[in-house]
Design an enzyme around this catalytic site. Structure first.
Site, PDB file in Angstrom:
ATOM      1  N   THR A  19       0.679  -1.405   0.052  1.00 14.86           N
ATOM      2  CA  THR A  19      -0.303  -0.195   0.340  1.00 14.86           C
ATOM      3  C   THR A  19       1.087   1.074  -0.142  1.00 14.86           C
ATOM      4  OG1 THR A  19      -0.170   0.312   2.318  1.00 14.86           O
ATOM      5  CG2 THR A  19      -2.199  -1.376   0.975  1.00 14.86           C
ATOM      6  N   ASP A  20       0.185   2.302  -0.646  1.00 17.35           N
ATOM      7  CA  ASP A  20       1.109   3.819  -0.274  1.00 17.35           C
ATOM      8  C   ASP A  20       0.647   4.364   1.177  1.00 17.35           C
ATOM      9  OD1 ASP A  20      -1.737   4.411  -0.068  1.00 17.35           O
ATOM     10  OD2 ASP A  20      -1.372   5.424  -2.545  1.00 17.35           O
ATOM     11  N   GLN A  21       1.192   5.079   1.512  1.00 16.82           N
ATOM     12  CA  GLN A  21       0.758   6.565   2.703  1.00 16.82           C
ATOM     13  C   GLN A  21      -0.495   6.128   2.960  1.00 16.82           C
ATOM     14  OE1 GLN A  21       3.017   9.576   3.171  1.00 16.82           O
ATOM     15  NE2 GLN A  21       3.080  10.236   5.088  1.00 16.82           N
TER      16      GLN A  21
END
Length: 145
Positions: A19-21
């Site tokens: 996942t991203d942030q």
């Protein structure tokens, strides 16, 4: 989530590293999950990819198409539904649907097309035994040569 005899379902849980942030899955990870589905599909047909490679056969990706419908997020339980939709002596096409199991939301649809090659990258015909194994779960209405 559609299920039928022609499909193989592979469970996947979204890991934090995927996942991203904001906790949303990075788009390229769906292709990795499609590979999991494809590998499970081959294994379910009695044509484990490891055995195909040991016999000198590779299925190289010639084309990939992905359509994103909704995002997956960290820790979601997903299922990858994989079907074989075209089988020819020199080309194999798989279709995928990726669903969130908690709410039945379809997240992604896609297809990959593969060419059978020898270990040197030369396109070859699929051995009859591999064609027969893969055809055992071929989606209805789709053919081969």
């Amino acid at each position: 989530m559609p299920e039928d005899a022609a499909a193989v379902v592979s469970p996947v849980r979204v890991r934090y590293a995927e996942t991203d942030q904001m906790g949303v899955v990075y788009h390229a990870n769906y292709l990795v999950w499609m590979e999991i589905g494809r590998t499970d599909y081959c294994r379910a047909c009695g044509a484990a990819y490891r055995e195909l490679e040991a016999a000198g056969l590779r299925l190289v990706v010639a084309a990939a198409q992905v359509r994103y419908h909704a995002p997956a997020r960290y820790d979601d339980d997903l299922c990858v539904v994989t079907r074989l939709v075209a089988l020819r002596s020199r080309q194999v096409t798989f279709a995928y649907e990726i669903w969130r199991t908690a709410d039945g939301t379809r997240l992604v649809t896609g297809e990959t097309t593969h060419l059978p090659t020898d270990p040197h990258g030369r396109i070859i015909r699929l051995p009859p035994s591999v064609q027969a194994a893969l055809a055992s779960k071929l989606a209805p209405g789709h053919g081969g040569d």
